[in-house]
Design a protein around this motif. Structure first.
Motif, mmCIF file in Angstrom:
data_model
loop_
_atom_site.group_PDB
_atom_site.id
_atom_site.type_symbol
_atom_site.label_atom_id
_atom_site.label_comp_id
_atom_site.label_asym_id
_atom_site.label_seq_id
_atom_site.Cartn_x
_atom_site.Cartn_y
_atom_site.Cartn_z
ATOM 1 N N ASP A 105 0.854 -1.184 0.000
ATOM 2 C CA ASP A 105 0.000 0.000 0.000
ATOM 3 C C ASP A 105 0.892 1.238 0.000
ATOM 4 O O ASP A 105 1.656 1.460 0.950
ATOM 5 C CB ASP A 105 -0.902 -0.022 1.238
ATOM 6 N N GLU B 120 1.253 3.556 3.013
ATOM 7 C CA GLU B 120 2.003 3.131 4.198
ATOM 8 C C GLU B 120 3.506 3.301 4.044
ATOM 9 O O GLU B 120 4.269 2.986 4.954
ATOM 10 C CB GLU B 120 1.688 1.666 4.509
ATOM 11 N N GLU C 80 6.871 5.125 4.201
ATOM 12 C CA GLU C 80 7.358 6.246 4.988
ATOM 13 C C GLU C 80 8.859 6.416 4.823
ATOM 14 O O GLU C 80 9.591 5.437 4.596
ATOM 15 C CB GLU C 80 7.030 6.038 6.471
#
Length: 360
Positions: A149, A152, A154
């Motif tokens: 995804d 998500e 980072e």
């Protein structure tokens, strides 16, 4: 200071030193064979505690490589090599459009195959630098990669880049996610598509020629992007800038690849457009100063807003426009159907109009 106070202070100091195990004469702390054994035990315990996290990280790397590398393939088009990722169990493989180029047939080598497999182009979408090819015969045991995804992803996450850099198949490099949300324009020369792509993942994992179309993977074994290009440094003769590579995010890959697999083409690009053909405009000092409209497509966003051939676009919304690339980058941050403003120069006068963006 009297003698009793001096003795008391020496006693306190002695107790404190003994508690640290530093005084040779402390009972049970560090004297003789028992003390040496205790210190050695403490040293080994500390050493094991330090090594354990390193072992866990190394094990995580190896687990991800075992799980994902079999889903990363090498794609050969004539004398050129690139990489691809197995998209499903039907033999579809997603890669970069600049990897397939103008070719229609390919030789694909999987991580565990001895011989190259024949594959055929399903469709290429250069505007997003993505393409899908399909194996003519699906070998037993072919496994599709799992895509993550993009929301998500980072900065700081550890990632592995898998592919065939410089023809070295099944190679793995490691780094971190350096940034997200980058808008990057590819060169239109040297095999590039000239695409402007939004929301790219920037990584420090080495991206070399041949890595294109491979997999950028997190430590959960999820593909979070398709490595596409490395940044270049004009100060070094446009050679690759070490530690700065870009990958198309997994969400974009799925959006485009799903349409190609299901329909054989991209029918919903999600890319905003003005509906013009333009070129970079140079001012009297030969500096880029906007985009001159060469053609207005009938019924497009620009046509509906009253923009005409010969107008020089200088801004889209709050973004200054000096070149065709900067206009493409400004549009990359928009969506079809959104309303914004276009500022342009006509007959020496500056005008601003509202437009409803179309789709590319």
């Amino acid at each position: 200071m009297d003698a009793s106070r001096a003795r008391a202070r020496r006693a306190v100091v002695a107790v404190w030193v003994c508690s640290l195990g530093l005084a040779a004469g402390c009972s049970g702390a560090g004297s003789g064979a028992e003390g040496a054994a205790a210190r050695e035990t403490a040293r080994r315990t500390a050493q094991r505690a330090a090594v354990a996290p390193a072992d866990a990280l190394e094990n995580a790397y190896q687990r991800v490589i075992r799980d994902v590398l079999p889903s990363v393939v090498q794609i050969q088009t004539g004398s050129d090599l690139g990489s691809g990722v197995v998209y499903d169990d039907k033999g579809h493989i997603v890669t970069n459009a600049h990897v397939v180029g103008d070719a229609k047939t390919f030789r694909v080598t999987t991580a565990n195959s001895r011989d190259a497999l024949a594959a055929t182009l399903v469709s290429s979408y250069p505007q997003q630098d993505l393409a899908v090819v399909k194996l003519d015969r699906v070998p037993a045991g072919l496994e599709a990669a799992a895509f993550g995804d993009s929301a998500e992803v980072e900065v700081g996450q550890i990632v592995l880049a898998m592919g065939s850099p410089l023809g070295l198949s099944s190679s793995v490099t490691q780094g971190i996610v350096s940034a997200t949300g980058r808008t990057v324009s590819e060169p239109s020369t040297g095999g590039g598509t000239g695409a402007t792509i939004a929301n790219m993942v920037q990584t420090s994992a080495a991206i070399n020629p041949g890595n294109s179309g491979g997999a950028l993977v997190n430590l959960r074994g999820r593909v979070i992007g398709i490595p596409t290009l490395a940044a270049t440094d004009p100060g070094l003769g446009d050679s690759a800038a070490p530690g700065i590579g870009f990958a198309i995010p997994a969400s974009t890959v799925r959006t485009i690849a799903d349409q190609i697999v299901e329909k054989g083409e991209v029918t919903d690009s999600g890319r905003a457009a003005l509906g013009i053909v333009g070129r970079t405009y140079l001012d009297a000092e030969y500096q880029p100063a906007g985009v001159v409209v060469v053609e207005v497509r009938a019924g497009g966003a620009a046509d509906e807003a009253g923009i005409e051939t010969g107008d020089v676009i200088t801004a889209l919304g709050d973004s200054d426009v000096t070149t065709v690339t900067s206009l493409a980058e400004a549009l990359a941050g928009q969506r079809p159907g959104e309303r914004t403003t276009v500022t342009f120069v006509r007959d020496g006068g500056r005008r601003t109009v509202e437009v409803t963006l179309g789709e590319q």
